[in-house]
Design an enzyme around this catalytic site. Structure first.
Site, PDB file in Angstrom:
ATOM      1  N   LYS A 185       0.838  -1.210   0.000  1.00 19.64           N
ATOM      2  CA  LYS A 185       0.000   0.000   0.000  1.00 19.64           C
ATOM      3  C   LYS A 185       0.872   1.259   0.000  1.00 19.64           C
ATOM      4  CE  LYS A 185      -2.217  -0.918   3.868  1.00 19.64           C
ATOM      5  NZ  LYS A 185      -1.682  -2.223   4.313  1.00 19.64           N
ATOM      6  N   ARG A 221      -9.273   1.080   9.158  1.00 21.57           N
ATOM      7  CA  ARG A 221      -8.916  -0.294   9.506  1.00 21.57           C
ATOM      8  C   ARG A 221     -10.023  -1.002  10.269  1.00 21.57           C
ATOM      9  NH1 ARG A 221      -2.981   0.698   9.402  1.00 21.57           N
ATOM     10  NH2 ARG A 221      -1.889  -1.271   9.621  1.00 21.57           N
ATOM     11  N   ARG A 231      12.168  -6.615   3.981  1.00 20.58           N
ATOM     12  CA  ARG A 231      12.181  -5.175   4.283  1.00 20.58           C
ATOM     13  C   ARG A 231      13.197  -4.866   5.364  1.00 20.58           C
ATOM     14  NH1 ARG A 231       6.562  -4.985   4.043  1.00 20.58           N
ATOM     15  NH2 ARG A 231       6.337  -5.142   6.293  1.00 20.58           N
ATOM     16  N   ARG A 245      11.574  -1.046  11.008  1.00 18.21           N
ATOM     17  CA  ARG A 245      10.400  -0.758  11.828  1.00 18.21           C
ATOM     18  C   ARG A 245      10.334  -1.741  12.981  1.00 18.21           C
ATOM     19  NH1 ARG A 245       5.157   0.297   8.107  1.00 18.21           N
ATOM     20  NH2 ARG A 245       4.229  -0.775   9.880  1.00 18.21           N
ATOM     21  N   ARG A 298      -0.122  -8.609  13.339  1.00 17.04           N
ATOM     22  CA  ARG A 298      -0.732  -7.602  12.468  1.00 17.04           C
ATOM     23  C   ARG A 298      -1.644  -8.274  11.435  1.00 17.04           C
ATOM     24  NH1 ARG A 298       4.477  -4.835  10.450  1.00 17.04           N
ATOM     25  NH2 ARG A 298       3.156  -3.495   9.173  1.00 17.04           N
TER      26      ARG A 298
HETATM   27  P1  AMP Z   1       0.899   0.774   9.110  1.00 18.43           P
HETATM   28  O1  AMP Z   1       2.138   1.548   8.844  1.00 18.43           O
HETATM   29  O2  AMP Z   1      -0.287   1.264   8.341  1.00 18.43           O
HETATM   30  O3  AMP Z   1       1.097  -0.708   8.959  1.00 18.43           O
HETATM   31  O4  AMP Z   1       0.523   1.020  10.651  1.00 18.43           O
HETATM   32  C1  AMP Z   1       1.412   0.679  11.674  1.00 18.43           C
HETATM   33  C2  AMP Z   1       0.674   0.529  12.991  1.00 18.43           C
HETATM   34  O5  AMP Z   1       0.068   1.769  13.350  1.00 18.43           O
HETATM   35  C3  AMP Z   1      -0.451  -0.483  13.011  1.00 18.43           C
HETATM   36  O6  AMP Z   1       0.017  -1.809  13.237  1.00 18.43           O
HETATM   37  C4  AMP Z   1      -1.302   0.038  14.167  1.00 18.43           C
HETATM   38  O7  AMP Z   1      -0.697  -0.264  15.408  1.00 18.43           O
HETATM   39  C5  AMP Z   1      -1.196   1.543  13.968  1.00 18.43           C
HETATM   40  N1  AMP Z   1      -2.232   2.057  13.041  1.00 18.43           N
HETATM   41  C6  AMP Z   1      -2.020   2.624  11.817  1.00 18.43           C
HETATM   42  N2  AMP Z   1      -3.170   2.982  11.241  1.00 18.43           N
HETATM   43  C7  AMP Z   1      -4.145   2.610  12.104  1.00 18.43           C
HETATM   44  C8  AMP Z   1      -5.560   2.679  12.061  1.00 18.43           C
HETATM   45  N3  AMP Z   1      -6.216   3.199  11.000  1.00 18.43           N
HETATM   46  N4  AMP Z   1      -6.250   2.209  13.147  1.00 18.43           N
HETATM   47  C9  AMP Z   1      -5.631   1.709  14.216  1.00 18.43           C
HETATM   48  N5  AMP Z   1      -4.292   1.578  14.319  1.00 18.43           N
HETATM   49  C10 AMP Z   1      -3.543   2.035  13.270  1.00 18.43           C
END
Ligand code: AMP
Length: 196
Positions: free
Chosen positions: A13, A88, A127, A139, A150
Site C-alpha cells: 500500500k 482499519r 524489508r 520498523r 498484524r
Molecule cells: P501501518 O504503517 O499502516 O502498517 O501502521 C502501523 C501501525 O500503526 C499499526 O500496526 C497500528 O498499530 C497503527 N495504526 C495505523 N493505522 C491505524 C488505524 N487506522 N487504526 C488503528 N491503528 C492504526
C-alpha cells in the site's frame, strides 16, 4: 479523487500510495506514518501509542479518526487523497464517510490489493534486511511475531471492510503479487476509469 488503498500489512500500500502521490498529486494519508512521526517526536500522542504499535495492535478509533479529521483540513487534501492504512475498522470507515460528507466529498474508489498472506512474512523479513543494508533502522513492528499479529488483527478487524465498500460498489481488486510496475499499471487504469 479520494481513494482507499486496502490490503494486509506488507501488501504494498505504501509503495503504491507514493506512486499515486507522484503521478496524480494526491497526498498519501498514512495513519501509520503519522503515528510513527508522533512516536519519533516523543509527543504525548506518541508516548500513548508506542507500545500498541510495537505489538502490532490497533490504536483506538478515536485517535486515528481525530488525526485524519485534522489532516483533511490541510489545503493539500482539498482535491483528494490516498488513504493508506486507514480505515482499519468499520467504525473508522463510517467516520471517514461522515468526515468526507461534511466537506462535500466521498470515497470514490477502493483498491483492494489481493496478496498471498503466506508470502507477506517473507516480505517483512526482506524489508528488515533492505533497511539495514541501507543503513536505516527497521520498523519495530516488522519482527516475524508482530507481523503475524498484524495479519491476525487485519483478518479480524479490517478484512470486513471489503464487504462494507463492496456494498457501496467501490471496490476494484488488483493482484498485489504481480511485479510492482504491473500493480502500479493496474491501479492507474482503475483510477483513470473512475476519473472519466
Ligand atoms: P501501518 O504503517 O499502516 O502498517 O501502521 C502501523 C501501525 O500503526 C499499526 O500496526 C497500528 O498499530 C497503527 N495504526 C495505523 N493505522 C491505524 C488505524 N487506522 N487504526 C488503528 N491503528 C492504526
Amino acid at each position: 479523487m479520494n481513494l482507499v488503498l486496502f490490503g494486509p500489512p506488507g501488501a504494498g500500500k505504501g509503495t503504491q500510495a507514493k506512486v499515486l502521490q507522484e503521478t496524480r498529486g494526491l497526498p498519501q494519508l498514512s495513519t501509520g506514518d503519522m503515528l510513527r512521526a508522533a512516536i519519533a517526536a516523543k509527543s504525548e500522542l506518541g508516548l500513548k501509542v508506542e507500545a500498541i504499535l510495537a505489538k502490532g495492535d490497533l490504536v483506538s478509533d478515536d485517535i486515528v479518526i481525530g488525526i485524519i479529521d485534522q489532516r483533511l483540513n490541510q489545503p493539500d487534501a482539498a482535491k483528494g487523497a490516498v488513504f493508506d492504512g486507514f480505515p482499519r475498522t468499520i467504525p473508522q470507515a463510517e467516520a471517514l464517510d461522515k468526515l468526507l460528507e461534511s466537506r462535500g466529498k466521498k470515497i470514490d474508489l477502493v483498491i483492494e490489493l489481493k496478496v498471498d498472506e503466506a508470502v507477506l512474512l517473507g516480505r517483512a523479513e526482506q524489508r528488515v534486511k533492505e533497511t539495514i543494508a541501507k543503513g536505516g533502522t527497521p520498523r519495530a513492528d516488522d519482527t516475524p511475531e508482530t507481523v503475524k499479529n498484524r495479519l491476525d488483527v487485519y483478518r479480524k478487524n479490517t478484512a470486513p471492510l471489503v464487504a462494507y465498500y463492496q456494498k457501496q460498489g467501490k471496490v476494484v481488486t488488483v493482484d498485489g503479487m504481480a511485479p510492482i510496475a504491473d500493480v502500479t499499471k493496474a491501479i492507474d487504469a482503475a483510477v483513470a476509469q473512475k476519473s472519466r
